[in-house]
Design an enzyme around this catalytic site. Structure first.
Site, PDB file in Angstrom:
ATOM      1  CG  HIS A  10    -109.407  41.585   1.533  1.00  0.00           C
ATOM      2  ND1 HIS A  10    -109.896  40.975   1.326  1.00  0.00           N
ATOM      3  CD2 HIS A  10    -110.064  42.312   2.447  1.00  0.00           C
ATOM      4  CE1 HIS A  10    -111.623  39.807   2.084  1.00  0.00           C
ATOM      5  NE2 HIS A  10    -111.775  41.341   2.745  1.00  0.00           N
ATOM      6  CG  HIS A  27    -116.731  36.368   6.286  1.00  0.00           C
ATOM      7  ND1 HIS A  27    -115.951  35.909   7.303  1.00  0.00           N
ATOM      8  CD2 HIS A  27    -116.149  36.703   5.228  1.00  0.00           C
ATOM      9  CE1 HIS A  27    -115.049  36.570   7.179  1.00  0.00           C
ATOM     10  NE2 HIS A  27    -115.066  37.767   6.168  1.00  0.00           N
ATOM     11  CG  ASP A  83    -107.841  37.551   2.116  1.00  0.00           C
ATOM     12  OD1 ASP A  83    -107.136  39.082   1.008  1.00  0.00           O
ATOM     13  OD2 ASP A  83    -107.568  36.980   2.980  1.00  0.00           O
ATOM     14  CD  GLU A  89    -112.932  44.473   4.589  1.00  0.00           C
ATOM     15  OE1 GLU A  89    -114.236  43.699   3.977  1.00  0.00           O
ATOM     16  OE2 GLU A  89    -112.067  43.914   4.428  1.00  0.00           O
ATOM     17  CG  ASP A 146    -115.013  40.279   2.762  1.00  0.00           C
ATOM     18  OD1 ASP A 146    -114.485  41.729   2.933  1.00  0.00           O
ATOM     19  OD2 ASP A 146    -115.383  39.031   3.461  1.00  0.00           O
ATOM     20  CD  GLU A 157    -109.362  42.009   5.286  1.00  0.00           C
ATOM     21  OE1 GLU A 157    -109.787  42.531   6.959  1.00  0.00           O
ATOM     22  OE2 GLU A 157    -109.422  40.474   5.068  1.00  0.00           O
ATOM     23  CD  GLU A 158    -112.123  37.569   4.642  1.00  0.00           C
ATOM     24  OE1 GLU A 158    -112.116  37.558   6.127  1.00  0.00           O
ATOM     25  OE2 GLU A 158    -112.368  38.583   4.340  1.00  0.00           O
TER      26      GLU A 158
END
Length: 386
Positions: free
Chosen positions: A73, A359, A75, A165, A105, A137-138
């Site tokens: 992903h 994150h 984003d 991931e 990530d 995705e997030e």
């Protein structure tokens, strides 16, 4: 130029695009499409329904089913209110680590696949190699859902998918789903001294939460035999309950934010059906007896499909051969993997970096992790023509 050096250069370029989910990813998608086109790939930029974001689907080799899909992903999560000690959108190498938002990530994996594209192009045979880079995705796997629907409409089914991931390069062949909802309650305001003349939305929200939590025992009893997950049953969690304006005012509005993590698809329907029936037969009749315009609505924030472990999984077998590993595992966090599995594709999650860094402020990926990923991808390239 060696693959690690090229990966680092590409990662520096990718990090410079601040593709927070709330913003457009179009510029990054076009940049990545350019790199893949230089390698000889056929690129399809698929705009989102809103037109501000896009997926990228690219192919090396023939247009046919059964290919190998490398997916990530585009984003990243926000950096606001995080205590970063460096510019999050400028790659910062230090002590064997590469810092920046999205390094683990999951732009590190994406950069590795882009760096390897020319290598794949020289070796691809009858089995195509696909690249899939998605949006949002997030915030609920919106882009992957769109991509999966498009592939299904085209009748194109990859045989194998590797979702990169961050797993510390461990091989993951299962994870729970993650369904997130916000349920809104609209009642009738009034003076707190006359509660029977109003419809207290907070009170009905509390009853709703009690019913939801009352399903925990039933979900525990529904746990599949020999479930590998911890805990082995579907869980529910209430994240927040907000409503009302003052001590002495009957609350006209309230909302409950909640989630469940299904271990099997039937559990999600079990929970939603039970809540729907409870609202229709218990809560709404009482609310509307006083205020006919009262209502309860549930907003779907995201429904991420789980990845179900299977006895036969070509993706797992291939990664075992490439890495020398002989075991796989399941994880708690969700990915886009289940959406590709639903197409009939064998899927594993395996990528560089640790979910422990995702994150967070000063997110990083270890260079050693990128090296391990590139080793796997180089061996994948070597077997493409076989």
């Amino acid at each position: 130029m060696d693959h690690l050096q090229r990966t680092t250069e590409i990662l520096r370029e990718l990090i410079a695009y601040p593709t927070i989910s709330a913003d457009s990813n179009f510029d990054l998608i076009l940049h990545m499409a350019g790199l893949l086109e230089e390698a000889g790939a056929r690129c399809d930029v698929m705009s989102s329904p809103c037109g501000t974001k896009a997926n990228l689907f690219a192919t090396l080799g023939p247009d046919r089913n059964g290919g190998i899909l490398l997916s990530g992903h585009s984003d990243v999560v926000p950096v606001a209110d995080q205590a970063w000690t460096r510019d999050p959108f400028q790659l910062d190498p230090s002590g064997g680590l590469l810092y920046g938002r999205g390094t683990c990530d999951m732009k590190g994996f994406i950069a590795a696949t882009l760096a390897m594209a020319p290598y794949f192009a020289e070796r691809v045979g009858e089995r195509p190699v696909h690249f899939a880079f998605t949006y949002d995705e997030e915030v609920g796997c919106m882009g992957a859902r769109h991509l999966a629907e498009t592939l299904s409409e085209r009748g194109l089914t990859p045989g194998v998918a590797i979702i990169g991931e961050p797993t510390d390069m461990r091989i993951i062949d299962g994870h729970k789903g993650c369904n997130e909802y916000t349920t809104h309650f609209n009642g009738l305001a009034g003076h707190g001294s006359m509660p029977d003349h109003g419809v207290n939305a907070v009170e009905y929200a509390v009853r709703y939460v009690n019913h939801l939590l009352g399903l925990k025992d039933a979900l525990r009893a529904r746990a599949p035999t020999n479930s590998q997950f911890d805990p082995p049953w579907t869980t529910v969690n209430v994240g927040s309950l907000v409503g009302g304006v003052a001590h002495n005012v009957i609350a006209s509005c309230a909302q409950v934010e909640w989630e469940m993590r299904p271990v099997q698809p039937g559990d999600a329907e079990f929970v939603k059906d039970s809540l729907r029936q409870y609202c229709e037969t218990e809560l709404l009749p009482k609310m509307r007896a006083i205020h006919p315009e009262a209502y309860i609505t549930t907003e779907v924030i995201g429904e991420v499909v789980g990845l179900i472990p299977t006895d036969e999984n070509e993706a797992r077998r291939i990664i075992f051969e490439l890495t020398g590993a002989n075991s796989s595992d399941v994880v708690a966090f969700g990915t886009e993997a289940g959406l590709f599995q639903a197409l009939g594709t064998d899927v594993v999650v395996c990528g560089p970096g640790s979910i422990e860094q995702a994150h967070k402020a000063d997110e990083f990926i270890a260079i050693d992790q990128l090296s391990q990923c590139l080793s796997m991808l180089e061996k994948l390239g070597d077997r493409l023509g076989h």
